[in-house]
Enzyme design. Structure first.
Site, PDB file in Angstrom:
ATOM      1  N   ASP A  88     -29.837  14.556 105.260  1.00 55.83           N
ATOM      2  CA  ASP A  88     -30.228  13.912 104.001  1.00 55.83           C
ATOM      3  C   ASP A  88     -29.125  13.017 103.465  1.00 55.83           C
ATOM      4  O   ASP A  88     -27.955  13.159 103.815  1.00 55.83           O
ATOM      5  CB  ASP A  88     -30.608  14.946 102.949  1.00 55.83           C
ATOM      6  CG  ASP A  88     -29.432  15.807 102.489  1.00 55.83           C
ATOM      7  OD1 ASP A  88     -28.679  16.289 103.365  1.00 55.83           O
ATOM      8  OD2 ASP A  88     -29.266  15.999 101.268  1.00 55.83           O
ATOM      9  N   GLU A 183     -28.285  19.003 101.986  1.00 54.95           N
ATOM     10  CA  GLU A 183     -26.889  19.312 101.677  1.00 54.95           C
ATOM     11  C   GLU A 183     -26.439  18.616 100.399  1.00 54.95           C
ATOM     12  O   GLU A 183     -25.666  19.177  99.614  1.00 54.95           O
ATOM     13  CB  GLU A 183     -25.993  18.892 102.848  1.00 54.95           C
ATOM     14  CG  GLU A 183     -24.552  19.370 102.748  1.00 54.95           C
ATOM     15  CD  GLU A 183     -23.590  18.371 102.089  1.00 54.95           C
ATOM     16  OE1 GLU A 183     -22.402  18.700 101.961  1.00 54.95           O
ATOM     17  OE2 GLU A 183     -24.052  17.266 101.708  1.00 54.95           O
TER      18      GLU A 183
END
Length: 418
Positions: A88, A183
């Site tokens: 991400d 994350e």
């Protein structure tokens, strides 16, 4: 192994440029895992590419975690190690329609990004550019972030996996690969299956400057403050209304001005940082992150914040508050100091790759912070990106190649020292 440094058929730059064009921005407002379904678009591609390399157990689970194993090619009993990165990108800046641009043979000039000429990566503002003369720098086009955090790490692990499969002369034990979602919003290992992963030690490829390895992070808590005011029709509010919005504003204004904030601290200094505020006259909510390298200091920072809240509320009769502290992660050094071999091998691998190894602390956290406390000790190796989470983000092609070489040396060193 000298052979490793002679490898030149890297694909990391091409992979990176391909990956950053896939929008994987995570969504802090979503309760799902992954927080955005579009993260799976990259994760599915990674599984396809791993399978094409001959890594037969590569798979994507329902929560967007990619697991894979590069099988051992040695008779030695070698600890199982893992390399981990997150797919991400930060919601702080758009990751949609990223257009990577390669600035070849950088000569020290300011870099003006073409789609917004007001976005300029200035040599004087980015001291690490001094190390990039003659190298090739990748940026975005000026309207988005680049995604080097952490698609540089993803591309490096993928290229290293290809090279390990291609070169059986690089001896290693079982190597696990883990790609995580979310994350950037602090949920990167919420649903990870460590039993399935089956690793003893790990390295995140999520650091910054080439040559660095990080074994220390902030310890982190979140604080949610709910202010309960008294709502009355504004036409009849005299001596009755107590505005939660105004209380919230006063709390923010009462924070220290010259200390304990991200903009006034550096190195190992901690801070109290408001990251969100919302509300009405009747109820307002403030969200803070509390950070310090010394875990014991978190409580004193939280007590100071609580004192500010109580002091403000003394001036607003009838208002009440709630103060909720949530543990987020802890300084991974508390765990890593118990396993010095992990860092020793990381440092030696960087040196063998031809770089000067530098041990650093992070003013932040990584998946490795939580993994370490979950039983998987995990320092953080450089990925080469700089100026994360914004339009000025950049990465060097040659630094990414050095990261790939470092991964190969780490894998080989664990076998060599077994």
């Amino acid at each position: 192994m000298n052979f490793i440094n002679k490898i030149t058929d890297f694909t990391v730059s091409e992979r990176f440029q391909r990956y950053v064009q896939i929008d994987t921005e995570s969504d802090p407002k979503s309760p799902t895992c992954p927080s955005s379904e579009k993260q799976k678009n990259l994760s599915k591609l990674l599984v396809e590419e791993l399978l094409e390399m001959g890594i037969s157990d590569a798979e994507l689970d329902e929560n967007c975690y990619v697991y894979a194993t590069i099988p051992s090619n040695t008779e030695k009993q070698v600890p199982v190690i893992c390399f981990c990165s997150h797919v991400d990108t930060s919601p702080d800046c758009s990751g949609k329609d990223v257009k990577p641009i390669v600035h070849s043979n950088y000569r020290g000039q300011n870099i003006v990004l073409p789609e917004d000429s007001s976005v300029v990566i200035r040599f004087d503002d980015h001291p690490d550019l001094a190390d990039q003369i003659g190298k090739d720098i990748i940026t975005a086009s000026g309207t988005t972030l680049l995604g080097a955090d952490d698609k540089a790490g993803v591309a490096e692990i993928m290229d290293a996996a290809r090279l390990l499969m291609k070169h059986p002369e690089i001896k290693h034990g079982d190597i696990k690969i883990l790609f995580t979602p979310d994350e950037e919003i602090g949920r990167g290992v919420d649903k990870v299956n460590l039993n399935k992963l089956g690793a003893e030690f790990a390295y995140t490829m999520d650091g910054e400057k080439a040559g660095t390895i990080e074994d220390e992070t902030f310890s982190a808590d979140g604080v949610k403050i709910i202010i309960n005011g008294i709502s009355v029709h504004p036409g009849f509010a005299k001596d009755k209304m107590v505005s939660a919005i105004k209380i919230a504003g006063k709390i923010i204004d009462s924070l220290p001005k010259d200390r304990l904030s991200p903009e006034t601290t550096e190195e190992k200094e901690g801070f109290i940082h408001p990251v969100g505020i919302s509300g009405t006259v009747e109820r307002a909510e403030l969200n803070f992150i509390i950070r310090d390298h010394a875990t014991k200091n978190l409580k004193s920072h939280e007590q100071e914040l609580k004192f500010i809240v109580e002091n403000v509320l003394h001036g607003f009769k009838g208002a009440t508050y709630e103060f909720v502290v949530t543990e987020q992660y802890r300084n991974m050094k508390e765990i890593l100091d118990q396993y010095p071999k992990i860092m020793d091998i990381g440092m030696e691998a960087i040196e063998r790759a031809g770089l000067k190894a530098e041990r650093r602390s992070i003013r932040g956290g990584t998946d490795g912070s939580r993994l370490s406390f979950m039983g998987l000790p995990c320092p953080n190796i450089f990925a080469g990106g700089h100026a994360f989470h914004g339009k000025m983000e950049w990465v060097s092609v040659q630094d990414m190649e050095k990261a790939v070489t470092t991964i190969l040396h780490v894998a080989n060193l664990w076998e060599e020292k077994a």
